[in-house]
Design a protein around this motif. Structure first.
Motif, PDB file in Angstrom:
ATOM      1  N   GLU A   1       7.016   3.135  -9.256  1.00 56.39           N
ATOM      2  CA  GLU A   1       5.615   3.191  -8.865  1.00 56.39           C
ATOM      3  C   GLU A   1       5.436   4.425  -7.981  1.00 56.39           C
ATOM      4  N   PHE A   2       4.648   5.368  -8.468  1.00 55.37           N
ATOM      5  CA  PHE A   2       4.498   6.649  -7.768  1.00 55.37           C
ATOM      6  C   PHE A   2       3.409   6.633  -6.713  1.00 55.37           C
ATOM      7  N   PHE A   3       2.413   5.771  -6.857  1.00 48.07           N
ATOM      8  CA  PHE A   3       1.314   5.686  -5.901  1.00 48.07           C
ATOM      9  C   PHE A   3       1.117   4.242  -5.479  1.00 48.07           C
ATOM     10  N   TYR A   4       0.755   4.062  -4.219  1.00 46.42           N
ATOM     11  CA  TYR A   4       0.496   2.724  -3.681  1.00 46.42           C
ATOM     12  C   TYR A   4      -0.603   2.871  -2.640  1.00 46.42           C
ATOM     13  N   THR A   5      -1.632   2.038  -2.709  1.00 51.40           N
ATOM     14  CA  THR A   5      -2.724   2.085  -1.743  1.00 51.40           C
ATOM     15  C   THR A   5      -2.555   0.965  -0.731  1.00 51.40           C
TER      16      THR A   5
ATOM     17  N   ILE B   1      -3.316   6.327   0.535  1.00 47.97           N
ATOM     18  CA  ILE B   1      -2.567   6.367  -0.726  1.00 47.97           C
ATOM     19  C   ILE B   1      -1.183   6.928  -0.421  1.00 47.97           C
TER      20      ILE B   1
ATOM     21  N   LYS C   1       2.557   8.203  -1.410  1.00 46.22           N
ATOM     22  CA  LYS C   1       3.296   8.886  -2.472  1.00 46.22           C
ATOM     23  C   LYS C   1       4.752   8.946  -2.024  1.00 46.22           C
ATOM     24  N   PRO C   2       5.686   9.071  -2.954  1.00 43.37           N
ATOM     25  CA  PRO C   2       7.101   9.136  -2.557  1.00 43.37           C
ATOM     26  C   PRO C   2       7.378  10.340  -1.659  1.00 43.37           C
ATOM     27  N   LYS C   3       8.312  10.159  -0.733  1.00 45.65           N
ATOM     28  CA  LYS C   3       8.773  11.269   0.106  1.00 45.65           C
ATOM     29  C   LYS C   3       9.589  12.213  -0.767  1.00 45.65           C
TER      30      LYS C   3
ATOM     31  N   CYS D   1      10.138   6.925  -5.906  1.00 48.02           N
ATOM     32  CA  CYS D   1       8.940   6.079  -5.911  1.00 48.02           C
ATOM     33  C   CYS D   1       8.611   5.603  -4.499  1.00 48.02           C
ATOM     34  N   VAL D   2       7.480   4.918  -4.367  1.00 42.44           N
ATOM     35  CA  VAL D   2       7.053   4.445  -3.051  1.00 42.44           C
ATOM     36  C   VAL D   2       7.972   3.359  -2.497  1.00 42.44           C
TER      37      VAL D   2
ATOM     38  N   SER E   1      10.802   5.053  -0.784  1.00 44.56           N
ATOM     39  CA  SER E   1      10.373   5.731   0.439  1.00 44.56           C
ATOM     40  C   SER E   1       9.939   4.775   1.543  1.00 44.56           C
TER      41      SER E   1
END
Length: 68
Positions: free
Chosen positions: A28-32, A39, A41-43, A48-49, A52
């Motif tokens: 999962e690349f984005f998470y709100t 929003i 984003k991965p470090k 993925c989040v 991170s």
């Protein structure tokens, strides 16, 4: 080794924590954040989040399958 599918994501902006179920075969690349709407984003260097900001890395990393 059993794959863990739940991880607690912590928002770096507001500190809100929430347990989420990770997809078993994807990243999962984005998470709100539900609290502050940031929003995530991965470090750099993470896939993925969950890797991170989660307490458990994503299933592909747990399986030593590399990034998605």
């Amino acid at each position: 080794m059993a794959i863990i599918l739940k991880s607690v994501i912590t928002c770096p902006k507001c500190g809100h924590k929430k347990e989420e179920e990770m997809p078993a075969n994807a990243c999962e690349f984005f998470y709100t954040c539900e609290n502050c709407k940031q929003i995530l984003k991965p470090k750099p260097g993470d896939c993925c989040v969950y890797c991170s900001y989660g307490t458990v890395p994503c299933p592909p990393i747990q399986k030593n399958a590399g990034c998605c």
